[in-house]
Design a protein around this motif. Sequence first.
Motif, PDB file in Angstrom:
ATOM      1  N   SER A 268      13.832   5.536  -9.307  1.00  0.00           N
ATOM      2  CA  SER A 268      14.074   4.940  -7.520  1.00  0.00           C
ATOM      3  C   SER A 268      12.954   3.987  -7.328  1.00  0.00           C
ATOM      4  O   SER A 268      11.743   3.913  -7.991  1.00  0.00           O
ATOM      5  CB  SER A 268      13.664   6.512  -6.847  1.00  0.00           C
ATOM      6  N   THR A 269      13.292   3.230  -6.245  1.00  0.00           N
ATOM      7  CA  THR A 269      12.360   2.386  -5.695  1.00  0.00           C
ATOM      8  C   THR A 269      12.194   2.612  -4.343  1.00  0.00           C
ATOM      9  O   THR A 269      13.376   2.716  -3.290  1.00  0.00           O
ATOM     10  CB  THR A 269      12.889   0.776  -5.934  1.00  0.00           C
ATOM     11  N   GLU A 270      11.180   2.543  -3.747  1.00  0.00           N
ATOM     12  CA  GLU A 270      10.957   2.876  -2.057  1.00  0.00           C
ATOM     13  C   GLU A 270      10.020   1.658  -1.658  1.00  0.00           C
ATOM     14  O   GLU A 270       9.103   1.382  -2.246  1.00  0.00           O
ATOM     15  CB  GLU A 270      10.302   4.310  -1.797  1.00  0.00           C
ATOM     16  N   HIS A 271      10.410   1.001  -0.586  1.00  0.00           N
ATOM     17  CA  HIS A 271       9.752  -0.114   0.207  1.00  0.00           C
ATOM     18  C   HIS A 271       8.921   0.644   1.495  1.00  0.00           C
ATOM     19  O   HIS A 271       9.706   1.399   2.054  1.00  0.00           O
ATOM     20  CB  HIS A 271      10.495  -0.986   0.373  1.00  0.00           C
ATOM     21  N   ALA A 272       7.608   0.410   1.793  1.00  0.00           N
ATOM     22  CA  ALA A 272       7.230   0.714   2.996  1.00  0.00           C
ATOM     23  C   ALA A 272       6.345  -0.631   3.453  1.00  0.00           C
ATOM     24  O   ALA A 272       6.002  -1.400   2.607  1.00  0.00           O
ATOM     25  CB  ALA A 272       6.155   1.853   2.720  1.00  0.00           C
ATOM     26  N   GLU A 273       6.351  -0.799   4.911  1.00  0.00           N
ATOM     27  CA  GLU A 273       5.931  -1.912   5.397  1.00  0.00           C
ATOM     28  C   GLU A 273       5.129  -1.330   6.764  1.00  0.00           C
ATOM     29  O   GLU A 273       5.577  -0.634   7.481  1.00  0.00           O
ATOM     30  CB  GLU A 273       6.746  -2.907   5.896  1.00  0.00           C
ATOM     31  N   LEU A 274       3.910  -1.491   6.417  1.00  0.00           N
ATOM     32  CA  LEU A 274       3.199  -1.297   8.007  1.00  0.00           C
ATOM     33  C   LEU A 274       2.783  -2.341   8.954  1.00  0.00           C
ATOM     34  O   LEU A 274       2.643  -3.615   8.241  1.00  0.00           O
ATOM     35  CB  LEU A 274       1.466  -0.767   7.636  1.00  0.00           C
ATOM     36  N   SER A 275       3.054  -2.286  10.126  1.00  0.00           N
ATOM     37  CA  SER A 275       3.098  -3.335  11.104  1.00  0.00           C
ATOM     38  C   SER A 275       1.492  -3.462  11.605  1.00  0.00           C
ATOM     39  O   SER A 275       0.777  -2.562  11.467  1.00  0.00           O
ATOM     40  CB  SER A 275       3.888  -3.070  12.209  1.00  0.00           C
ATOM     41  N   PRO A 276       1.330  -4.546  12.159  1.00  0.00           N
ATOM     42  CA  PRO A 276      -0.246  -4.784  12.378  1.00  0.00           C
ATOM     43  C   PRO A 276      -0.622  -3.737  13.737  1.00  0.00           C
ATOM     44  O   PRO A 276      -2.068  -3.615  13.669  1.00  0.00           O
ATOM     45  CB  PRO A 276      -0.241  -6.167  12.921  1.00  0.00           C
ATOM     46  N   ARG A 277       0.196  -3.011  14.205  1.00  0.00           N
ATOM     47  CA  ARG A 277      -0.257  -2.139  15.258  1.00  0.00           C
ATOM     48  C   ARG A 277      -0.181  -0.490  14.425  1.00  0.00           C
ATOM     49  O   ARG A 277      -0.745   0.229  15.401  1.00  0.00           O
ATOM     50  CB  ARG A 277       1.015  -1.964  16.543  1.00  0.00           C
ATOM     51  N   GLN A 278       0.187  -0.489  13.487  1.00  0.00           N
ATOM     52  CA  GLN A 278       0.126   0.877  12.762  1.00  0.00           C
ATOM     53  C   GLN A 278      -1.109   1.465  12.166  1.00  0.00           C
ATOM     54  O   GLN A 278      -1.876   0.486  11.586  1.00  0.00           O
ATOM     55  CB  GLN A 278       1.236   1.084  11.685  1.00  0.00           C
ATOM     56  N   PRO A 279      -1.728   2.662  12.171  1.00  0.00           N
ATOM     57  CA  PRO A 279      -2.828   2.991  11.654  1.00  0.00           C
ATOM     58  C   PRO A 279      -2.958   2.769  10.153  1.00  0.00           C
ATOM     59  O   PRO A 279      -1.556   2.817   9.532  1.00  0.00           O
ATOM     60  CB  PRO A 279      -2.958   4.484  11.714  1.00  0.00           C
ATOM     61  N   GLY A 280      -3.892   2.289   9.427  1.00  0.00           N
ATOM     62  CA  GLY A 280      -4.007   2.079   7.890  1.00  0.00           C
ATOM     63  C   GLY A 280      -3.526   0.632   7.690  1.00  0.00           C
ATOM     64  O   GLY A 280      -3.431   0.079   6.708  1.00  0.00           O
ATOM     65  N   PHE A 281      -3.254  -0.200   8.757  1.00  0.00           N
ATOM     66  CA  PHE A 281      -2.777  -1.326   8.369  1.00  0.00           C
ATOM     67  C   PHE A 281      -3.951  -2.303   7.799  1.00  0.00           C
ATOM     68  O   PHE A 281      -5.025  -2.153   8.422  1.00  0.00           O
ATOM     69  CB  PHE A 281      -2.060  -2.206   9.739  1.00  0.00           C
ATOM     70  N   TRP A 282      -3.669  -2.827   6.978  1.00  0.00           N
ATOM     71  CA  TRP A 282      -4.626  -3.812   6.280  1.00  0.00           C
ATOM     72  C   TRP A 282      -5.687  -3.259   5.540  1.00  0.00           C
ATOM     73  O   TRP A 282      -6.724  -3.567   5.337  1.00  0.00           O
ATOM     74  CB  TRP A 282      -5.404  -4.993   7.009  1.00  0.00           C
TER      75      TRP A 282
END
Length: 179
Positions: free
Chosen positions: A158-172
């Motif tokens: 399997s392959t899973e992708h996640a992307e956090l946006s600048p407003r989400q907790p844990g971004f950066w």
Amino acid sequence: MDARYHFVTTYRLTGKATRVWDVLRDVEGWARWWPGLESVRLIRAPNGREGVGAVHRYVVRAPVGYRFAYETEVTAIEPMRYVDAVARGELAGRGRVAMEPPAGEDVTVWIAWLVETPKRWMRVLSPIARPAFAWNHHRLMNGFGTGLASASGMLLVSTEHAELSPRQPGFWVMPEPAR
């Protein structure tokens, strides 16, 4: 507007973890099996333990056709666990490739990128083009997972992708490898 991205791609493979690690460590060989990576070359040999200090230059062709180049410098390695690097050039930030401890025959590898795009046109278009840039990243990383499995003689489960946006907790915030 700041064009920062936080991507994490997770691969689950079946086979020997040592084979995956060997393929990951052979960075100069990646262009043979990773579609989209046009070239990779060693710019500076490592000056530290396990490859720390190595600098590689990558030229990538994105699925929609634009080309970009960047360099990574290895900043930390813990064998069979992770490699950390900083990126500079047309992609700037930090990256981590990590392997989770094997669970039976399953090996989990994840790659996190906390990057920004210094190219002016990418920064300007980022508010509307973010989904397209993410799509490009995911397509490139799909090719990485398929190629990694093939080069290491593994089965990609399997392959899973996640992307956090600048407003989400844990971004950066760089995810930590499992112990």
